[in-house]
Scaffold this motif. Structure first.
Motif, short mmCIF file in Angstrom:
data_model
loop_
_atom_site.label_atom_id
_atom_site.label_comp_id
_atom_site.label_asym_id
_atom_site.label_seq_id
_atom_site.Cartn_x
_atom_site.Cartn_y
_atom_site.Cartn_z
N VAL B 128 0.84 -1.20 0.00
CA VAL B 128 0.00 0.00 0.00
C VAL B 128 0.88 1.26 0.00
N PHE B 129 1.94 1.22 0.81
CA PHE B 129 2.84 2.37 0.87
C PHE B 129 3.51 2.62 -0.48
N LEU B 130 4.03 1.55 -1.08
CA LEU B 130 4.71 1.72 -2.36
C LEU B 130 3.72 2.18 -3.43
N ALA B 131 2.48 1.70 -3.35
CA ALA B 131 1.47 2.14 -4.31
C ALA B 131 1.24 3.65 -4.18
N ILE B 132 1.15 4.12 -2.92
CA ILE B 132 0.96 5.56 -2.72
C ILE B 132 2.19 6.31 -3.24
N ARG B 139 8.45 10.03 0.93
CA ARG B 139 9.68 9.61 1.61
C ARG B 139 9.65 9.95 3.09
N TRP B 140 9.09 11.13 3.38
CA TRP B 140 9.08 11.59 4.77
C TRP B 140 8.36 10.63 5.69
N MET B 141 7.42 9.81 5.16
CA MET B 141 6.72 8.92 6.08
C MET B 141 7.27 7.50 6.04
N GLY B 188 -3.15 -3.34 5.96
CA GLY B 188 -2.05 -2.51 5.49
C GLY B 188 -2.45 -1.04 5.47
N ALA B 189 -3.62 -0.77 4.92
CA ALA B 189 -4.03 0.62 4.78
C ALA B 189 -4.43 1.22 6.12
N PHE B 190 -5.07 0.44 6.99
CA PHE B 190 -5.42 0.98 8.31
C PHE B 190 -4.15 1.38 9.04
N MET B 234 -4.85 13.39 3.79
CA MET B 234 -4.30 12.10 3.34
C MET B 234 -4.85 10.95 4.17
N ALA B 235 -4.86 11.16 5.49
CA ALA B 235 -5.37 10.11 6.37
C ALA B 235 -6.82 9.79 6.02
N TYR B 236 -7.59 10.87 5.78
CA TYR B 236 -8.99 10.66 5.44
C TYR B 236 -9.12 9.84 4.15
N ARG B 237 -8.29 10.19 3.17
CA ARG B 237 -8.37 9.48 1.89
C ARG B 237 -8.11 7.99 2.07
N VAL B 238 -7.06 7.69 2.83
CA VAL B 238 -6.73 6.29 3.04
C VAL B 238 -7.90 5.57 3.72
N HIS B 239 -8.45 6.20 4.76
CA HIS B 239 -9.55 5.57 5.48
C HIS B 239 -10.80 5.44 4.60
#
Ligand code: HEM
Lengths: 553, 329
Positions: B128-132, B139-141, B188-190, B234-239
């Protein structure tokens, strides 16, 4: 945060401090109720006022939020305490061993999901949901059929704003026309106000399906509750143990346990029957998971209706027998030693395979045999071990679930079985209060035990396996599935579609200077219309000024 | 069907290899974060908004300026961030191989017990991270993602470790594949959603304190993060992306339960906590739309929801017995 957004009233009506009502109005892009406490505004109007207040409070999103929390907390209670529905034995143990058990039981702690207070929470939630969703649906229906709201006076205050330099000889009306064509081409809903010599505008909106999806989702939740209720009213669930070589006919009396719904109709049971020909189990041998089950299957001969041709079939764990909306699932298995008892005269007073219930993962199983038709009556208490070993501490225990070295350990009693008292007795328990123990013995298949005192003989003829089946019908489950699918589709629309508005205005001031503006707005702060505004602006001319409050996420 | 021990052994080697790569990535990301130049926490907007109050007639040309880490091509910490991303990709390829071989060694989907589930979830987080990262610069996260990945893998290879083996019959269903793969992606996304939410809280506190002129212990971190509004979005989008998928995972689980046990819902502890998690994330989505709850309070609801997810994963399997307690934990 960038400047434009910082002092804008929030789209959902949180509006702090803007004087421009038009903008506020135009920003409202969902039928979500305004959160400004209209609830408190009606106090002091007597009973009707209070009722209205109660209804408003109940149907507010804040109440929904609190009820959602309560629902989560309440269901967590059900996961920490054993529940009667799934684990009645552990509940009985708990109440017997814990002094608080009885009190907890009074409050339904062992039946959380069937308790009145759990029902109260979800019913309130769903009344609240209905009270909120139905008016919103009406509102949305109107919104979908009405025109997009006309442009606010001051377009510069919108999050996206462009001023465009249209090509020299373009008439104001033709700019509006091309904007309209562009928007319609991109499937926006459009409303145009003709240029009147001073001003003219185009208003457009897209993404109504966000709200439609949201409403659909909430309505689907209501539908799901109805489907669940319908299923539990008209359905049933029963369990039955069938030994190899024995049969089961689908009628209420043949079940070991039977839980019908309140509106269940016994006539609706399809009259099928099946015989368990053989049961197969396969276990892991060796390794860390030694003894773990790997394969279960039950070979059955099914008669789908009286008089129908018998068919052979295999029932497996993820592969139930399905007949007319009723499903029979393989849920458990065990051993049934075949035992013969002869009395002092040599007459056979008992001969059958007796279901023993497994007590651990290696199928150390216990059961009893009752032979009432002799004097004195004979009773046996037994332990069946598929793979026998004698543990110095716990005594006889099985060390593997497969029947590698099967034996029974039997204790014999004579006296009065207590069957005549008219009280129903469990077939898995022996009431020894009026009996005397006369001895115990260890038997392998084929061995005969001469009972002490000349009371007769006990023979272990062998064993068969048994399988337990859960037979159930839930007429609401297709409906529940449908509701779930609608809910997921609704959710996806509601969370992935962006609702947005675009306005184009052409205005000519007193000096005869014509300005073309394009502005856009989205409701949710996590999206932007910047791209679409830019594209439209680009199709109309060159952008000379660009303001954007997009977060560019 | 027997277990192919050779494949199972190679699977373990690949997972250890992935852990090594992730450790390198972790160091690189940490280095990158440490050497980043921080931003000014007092938002330009706060100053600017004062002037934009009374209906400005001429539009200001205020092109978006996103302060923080992702402007400037040669910003400090960039190179180590790149190293982090590359090793992250490399580790993920190894992990994918490990999970694949584990599955092949037993010829089934590799999520039959908690060891395999943790391994696959770690893969889920990384993917999920690599997809984002394909769409934006994250990189910062990296450090905040690679840490939970390493923890999950560490748990999987130590106290949760189970030798490759066949499944108990209840788990033999293609619904297992559908249900668990949806749950793994959600997991993964949560996890990433929760990381973003924590970072939002840090950035938000940093900004508030900066505006109020107070000092803040995590100031060094807050300065290196994007704006709080951006993190929140961003957090909202993921959720928001995940919630329908989680709903689907639960529904798939119900269909499978109906097939295996004859009822689609039985309030088994695992089911109950999946439901609680779902309700908690729904509460988060509502909180965001409720005045007085948006912002920090909603963020806390999201973290509570993630806590429910984790409890369902660890707590229920280990502390509560139910139908879902798998063989070999
Ligand atoms: C009980 C009464 C309920 C009310 C009054 C209510 C009200 C609302 C409203 C007004 C919205 C739209 C928010 C917006 O426009 O941004 C919404 C969204 C939503 N609701 Fe509910 N709801 C209720 C129950 C539920 C329940 C039981 C669930 C599920 C557990 C649920 C899940 C959702 C979700 C997932 C959204 C989407 C949020 C978003 O668009 O960001 N709601 N609800």
């Amino acid at each position: 945060m960038t400047d434009v957004r910082a002092d804008m009233p929030r789209p959902d009506g949180g509006g702090e401090g803007s004087g421009d009502d038009r903008v506020d109005d135009v920003q409202k892009m969902s039928t979500a109720p305004s959160q400004v406490d209209d609830a408190s505004a009606v106090v002091g109007i007597g009973v009707v006022g209070w009722l209205r207040w109660a209804w408003r409070t109940l149907t507010s999103m804040r109440t929904a939020l609190i009820l959602l929390f309560l629902l989560a907390v309440a269901s967590s209670v059900g996961s920490f305490f054993p529940q009667r529905g799934s684990n009645p034995i552990r509940v009985t143990d708990y109440i017997a061993n814990d002094p608080k058990g009885k009190l907890l039981d009074r409050f339904g702690i062992f039946d959380v999901f069937a308790s009145p207070w759990f029902a109260a929470i979800y019913l309130l939630l769903f009344v609240s949901l209905a009270g909120c969703v139905l008016p919103r649906s009406r509102q949305h229906w109107r919104a979908v059929r009405s025109r997009p709201p006309s442009a606010p006076r001051n377009l510069t205050r919108l999050p996206e704003h462009r001023v465009i330099d249209a090509p020299e000889d373009t008439a104001p009306q033709s700019t509006l026309d091309s904007a309209e064509t562009w928007l319609r081409g991109a499937r926006w809903r459009v409303d145009t106000t003709t240029y009147d010599g001073r001003t003219g505008s185009v208003a457009a909106e897209k993404g109504y399906s966000r709200e439609t999806g949201n409403l659909l989702f909430h309505v689907a939740l209501l539908g799901m509750l109805l489907a669940i209720a319908y299923g539990s009213l008209y359905g049933f669930k029963g369990t039955v143990i069938v030994r190899e070589g024995s049969s089961f006919a689908d009628s209420r009396s043949q079940f070991d346990s039977f839980n019908p719904g309140a509106a269940f109709d016994p006539e609706s049971l399809p009259p099928f029957s099946f015989t368990l020909n053989a049961f197969h189990a396969d276990y892991q041998r060796g390794g860390a998971q030694n003894g773990a089950a790997r394969e279960f299957s039950a070979d059955v001969t099914v008669v789908r209706a009286p008089g129908a041709t018998p068919t052979k079939q295999t029932i497996q764990v993820n592969d139930p027998l399905v007949i007319g909306g009723v499903k029979a699932f393989l849920v458990g298995h065990g051993y049934a030693p075949t035992i013969t008892i002869k009395d002092a005269t040599g007459a056979v007073v008992f001969h059958d395979s007796v279901v023993f219930l497994p007590q651990d993962g290696n199928f150390t199983s216990t059961g009893v045999v009752k032979a009432p038709d002799t004097v004195p009556q004979i009773g046996l208490q037994g332990i069946f071990l598929p793979t026998t070993s004698i543990d110095p501490v716990t005594g006889p225990t099985s060390t593997f679930p497969a029947p590698d070295f099967p034996e029974v350990f039997i204790g014999a009693f004579v006296g009065d079985l207590g069957l005549d008292a008219g009280r129903p007795q469990s077939v898995y328990k022996l009431d020894t209060s009026k009996m005397t123990r006369i001895g115990k013995e260890q038997l392998a298949a084929g061995q005969v035990w001469e009972l002490p005192g000349g009371h007769g003989t006990v023979t272990l003829d062998g064993y068969v396996q048994w399988a337990s089946f859960s037979v159930a019908r839930d007429p609401g489950k297709e409906l529940a599935l449908l509701a779930a699918l609608v809910a997921i589709s609704g959710l996806s629309l509601s969370l992935l579609v962006r609702r947005r508005r675009i306005w184009v205005r052409v205005s000519t001031d007193d000096m005869g200077v014509t300005v073309v503006e394009v502005a856009g707005l989205t409701r949710s702060e996590h999206t932007s219309v910047a791209e679409e505004v830019d594209e439209l602006a680009g199709s109309l001319g060159t952008t000379v000024s660009r303001t954007t409050a997009s977060l560019d996420v | 069907m027997s277990v192919n021990e050779t494949l199972a052994t190679y699977s373990n080697y690949l997972v250890y290899g992935a852990m090594a790569a992730y450790t390198v990535a972790m160091i690189a990301f940490a280095w990158s974060l440490a050497s980043m130049r921080g931003r000014d926490l007092v938002p330009a907007a706060a100053a600017a908004s004062a002037s934009s109050g009374g209906g400005v007639a001429v539009a200001t040309k205020a092109d978006v300026t996103v302060g923080g880490p992702d402007d400037g091509a040669l910003a400090p910490g960039r190179r180590s961030g790149n190293i982090g991303m590359s090793t992250m990709w490399f580790g993920t390829v190894l992990l994918f191989g490990g999970v694949l071989l584990r599955g092949l060694s037993v010829q089934r989907a590799p999520w039959g017990n908690m060891c395999e589930f943790s391994m696959t979830s770690a893969l889920g987080v990384a993917v999920v991270f690599l997809a984002i990262s394909l769409k934006r610069d994250v990189r910062w996260m990296g450090i905040f993602v690679v840490l939970p990945v390493l923890l999950a893998l560490g748990a999987s290879m130590t106290f949760l470790y189970t030798d490759a083996a066949q499944l108990v019959p209840a788990l033999k269903s293609y619904w297992l594949v559908i249900h668990v793969s949806a749950a793994v992606i959600c997991g993964g996304a949560f996890c990433i959603g929760a990381a973003l939410t924590v970072l939002f809280l840090v950035a938000d506190s940093g900004e508030r304190r900066a505006v109020a002129g107070e000092s803040y212990r995590l100031d060094w971190l807050a300065r290196r993060l994007p704006e709080s509004a951006k993190l929140d979005a961003m957090a909202y989008r993921v959720h928001a992306f995940m919630f329908p998928l989680w709903t689907f995972a639960i529904v798939a689980g119900a269909i499978w339960a109906e097939n295996a046990w004859g009822r689609y819902w039985g309030w088994d502890p695992k089911e109950t906590w999946a439901f609680i998690t779902w309700v908690a994330y729904a509460a988060y989505l509502h909180a965001r739309a409720t005045v007085g709850w948006k912002g920090r309070k909603a963020a806390i609801v999201a973290l509570v929801a993630f806590g429910c997810f984790l409890f369902n994963y660890f707590g229920v399997n280990m502390l509560i017995t139910g139908l879902h307690s798998y063989a070999g934990v």
